[in-house]
Design a protein around this motif. Structure first.
Motif, PDB file in Angstrom:
ATOM      1  N   THR A 125     -23.908  47.535   0.169  1.00  0.00           N
ATOM      2  CA  THR A 125     -24.072  48.981  -0.003  1.00  0.00           C
ATOM      3  C   THR A 125     -24.325  49.321  -1.471  1.00  0.00           C
ATOM      4  OG1 THR A 125     -22.590  49.359   1.869  1.00  0.00           O
ATOM      5  CG2 THR A 125     -22.972  51.233   0.406  1.00  0.00           C
ATOM      6  N   GLU A 156     -25.387  59.963 -10.396  1.00  0.00           N
ATOM      7  CA  GLU A 156     -25.664  58.637  -9.823  1.00  0.00           C
ATOM      8  C   GLU A 156     -24.930  57.535 -10.612  1.00  0.00           C
ATOM      9  OE1 GLU A 156     -27.573  57.488  -7.108  1.00  0.00           O
ATOM     10  OE2 GLU A 156     -27.600  59.584  -6.481  1.00  0.00           O
ATOM     11  N   LYS A 193     -27.731  50.927  -3.110  1.00  0.00           N
ATOM     12  CA  LYS A 193     -27.640  52.145  -3.912  1.00  0.00           C
ATOM     13  C   LYS A 193     -28.312  51.953  -5.281  1.00  0.00           C
ATOM     14  CE  LYS A 193     -25.683  56.285  -4.358  1.00  0.00           C
ATOM     15  NZ  LYS A 193     -26.162  57.429  -3.633  1.00  0.00           N
TER      16      LYS A 193
END
Length: 176
Positions: free
Chosen positions: A65, A88, A69
């Protein structure tokens, strides 16, 4: 008179200590060797590996994950505004910290699980050692693992007697 009294006390102490030394019988046992030969040890190893595999799969999902990302961020980095980039970065840093924490916790959880699974084996071994020690008249049994002995007379090693008590066959050395 005082000198005579102190000599008598000294002789009495020396005599009593000789008697107490003569009454103790110390033996040794290689507990880790025995644990390794116990049939239950294979079950413990299998269960530990299964538990480790579950922890690893959860860890791998977190890492995957995180990598996804990062790839998405790299693709969109040029089009993002400054506030979006900071958000982010923050999210990626939190994910990375979470992965590190999960890894540390996983190592601790693995050790706890292994200890939990081994506890019945050590209890069984301890009971067998006590049975053999009492039957053979030992007052003390020292484990060979973790202790450093300058000399051990093998006639006081009860490892084979404990293996017999547990019903475990003693492996035959190759070449004999």
């Amino acid at each position: 008179m005082k000198q005579m009294k102190s000599k008598i006390i000294f002789i009495a102490i020396a005599f009593l200590s000789t008697i107490s030394i003569a009454q103790s019988k110390v033996g040794t046992v290689d507990s880790e060797y025995i644990i390794g030969l116990m049939p239950e040890a294979k079950i413990v190893l299998d269960r530990s590996q299964e538990y480790g595999a579950k922890l690893d799969s959860s860890f791998n999902i977190k890492v995957k994950t995180y990598q996804t990302k990062i790839e998405a961020f790299k693709k969109n980095e040029k089009t993002l505004g400054e506030l979006a980039k900071q958000a982010e970065y923050k999210e990626l840093a939190e994910m990375e910290a979470d992965i590190k924490k999960y890894q540390q916790n996983g190592n601790q959880l693995m050790q706890l699980k292994q200890d939990e699974l081994m506890r019945p084996l050590y209890k069984k071994l301890s009971s067998a050692i006590a049975t053999v020690a009492k039957a053979e008249g030992y007052t003390q049994i020292l484990t060979m693992t973790g202790n450093e002995f300058a000399y051990i007379d093998t006639k006081f090693d009860i490892t084979e007697l404990v293996l017999k008590n547990l019903g475990i066959a003693i492996p035959v050395a190759e070449g004999k």
